[in-house]
Motif scaffolding. Sequence first.
Motif, PDB file in Angstrom:
ATOM      1  N   THR A   1       0.833  -1.205   0.000  1.00 48.32           N
ATOM      2  CA  THR A   1       0.000   0.000   0.000  1.00 48.32           C
ATOM      3  C   THR A   1       0.864   1.251   0.000  1.00 48.32           C
ATOM      4  O   THR A   1       2.070   1.192   0.225  1.00 48.32           O
TER       5      THR A   1
ATOM      6  N   GLU B   1       0.872   3.441   2.254  1.00 46.71           N
ATOM      7  CA  GLU B   1       1.396   3.596   3.611  1.00 46.71           C
ATOM      8  C   GLU B   1       2.709   2.829   3.791  1.00 46.71           C
ATOM      9  O   GLU B   1       3.544   3.198   4.609  1.00 46.71           O
TER      10      GLU B   1
ATOM     11  N   LEU C   1      -1.014  13.244   3.818  1.00 49.77           N
ATOM     12  CA  LEU C   1      -1.912  12.518   2.917  1.00 49.77           C
ATOM     13  C   LEU C   1      -3.090  11.897   3.683  1.00 49.77           C
ATOM     14  O   LEU C   1      -4.231  11.911   3.196  1.00 49.77           O
ATOM     15  N   LEU C   2      -2.826  11.344   4.849  1.00 50.53           N
ATOM     16  CA  LEU C   2      -3.899  10.765   5.654  1.00 50.53           C
ATOM     17  C   LEU C   2      -4.907  11.826   6.089  1.00 50.53           C
ATOM     18  O   LEU C   2      -6.120  11.590   6.098  1.00 50.53           O
ATOM     19  N   LYS C   3      -4.412  13.042   6.433  1.00 49.93           N
ATOM     20  CA  LYS C   3      -5.302  14.153   6.817  1.00 49.93           C
ATOM     21  C   LYS C   3      -6.179  14.562   5.632  1.00 49.93           C
ATOM     22  O   LYS C   3      -7.374  14.808   5.788  1.00 49.93           O
ATOM     23  N   ILE C   4      -5.585  14.616   4.450  1.00 50.30           N
ATOM     24  CA  ILE C   4      -6.333  14.975   3.240  1.00 50.30           C
ATOM     25  C   ILE C   4      -7.443  13.943   2.995  1.00 50.30           C
ATOM     26  O   ILE C   4      -8.587  14.283   2.719  1.00 50.30           O
ATOM     27  N   ARG C   5      -7.079  12.642   3.129  1.00 49.07           N
ATOM     28  CA  ARG C   5      -8.048  11.568   2.884  1.00 49.07           C
ATOM     29  C   ARG C   5      -9.204  11.662   3.887  1.00 49.07           C
ATOM     30  O   ARG C   5     -10.368  11.481   3.522  1.00 49.07           O
ATOM     31  N   LYS C   6      -8.898  11.955   5.164  1.00 47.48           N
ATOM     32  CA  LYS C   6      -9.933  12.041   6.194  1.00 47.48           C
ATOM     33  C   LYS C   6     -10.855  13.220   5.992  1.00 47.48           C
ATOM     34  O   LYS C   6     -12.032  13.179   6.350  1.00 47.48           O
ATOM     35  N   SER C   7     -10.340  14.304   5.426  1.00 43.73           N
ATOM     36  CA  SER C   7     -11.150  15.514   5.263  1.00 43.73           C
ATOM     37  C   SER C   7     -12.136  15.402   4.098  1.00 43.73           C
ATOM     38  O   SER C   7     -13.028  16.204   3.956  1.00 43.73           O
ATOM     39  N   HIS C   8     -11.965  14.408   3.265  1.00 45.91           N
ATOM     40  CA  HIS C   8     -12.863  14.267   2.098  1.00 45.91           C
ATOM     41  C   HIS C   8     -13.863  13.216   2.315  1.00 45.91           C
ATOM     42  O   HIS C   8     -13.970  12.286   2.810  1.00 45.91           O
TER      43      HIS C   8
END
Length: 170
Positions: free
Chosen positions: A150, A152, A163-170
């Motif tokens: 993956t 990660e 990147l994880l923050k971006i994914r969570k915000s969408h």
Amino acid sequence: MRNVFVDGYNVINSWPELKLIKDYSLEGARHKLIEMLQNYATFKGYKIFLVFDAHLVVGSIEKKERYGEYLIVVFTKEGETADVYIEKKVNDIGRKWEVCVVTSDLVEQQVTFQRGAIRMSSLEFYHEVKSIERKISSKIENNGKVNRDTIEDRIKGEVLEKLLKIRKSH
């Protein structure tokens, strides 16, 4: 579920490592093939019928042995070859269930194909079984975890957190 019929002695005489074992112990080659197919069948979820000729054994009756949930080893009765046994079984179920016949006997391949089965040569099957053995070994080395590769696994630190923050915000 796929049903696979394997002509046992045809396979033993086609697979390099089994030919070597057979030269000093036919029984050893049979046991090695059973072990290999038991692992393969369990991994794939296929029901495998491994059929050995006993047609020249005077007084032999058909004998079946179950190895786990997915492998059945059959020794034919006196006067019945593995080919004949497989043809009869494929004739009974070949158009109702997905059936594959493993043999390098060209006549056997043609007959079973006409009865609704998929055919595979012994060497093709060898490469498929070896591929599954490699996958099983890989899973064991990874403690049963599937190697997913993956994002990660490849990105670390701050970049991964962003990147994880971006994914969570969408």
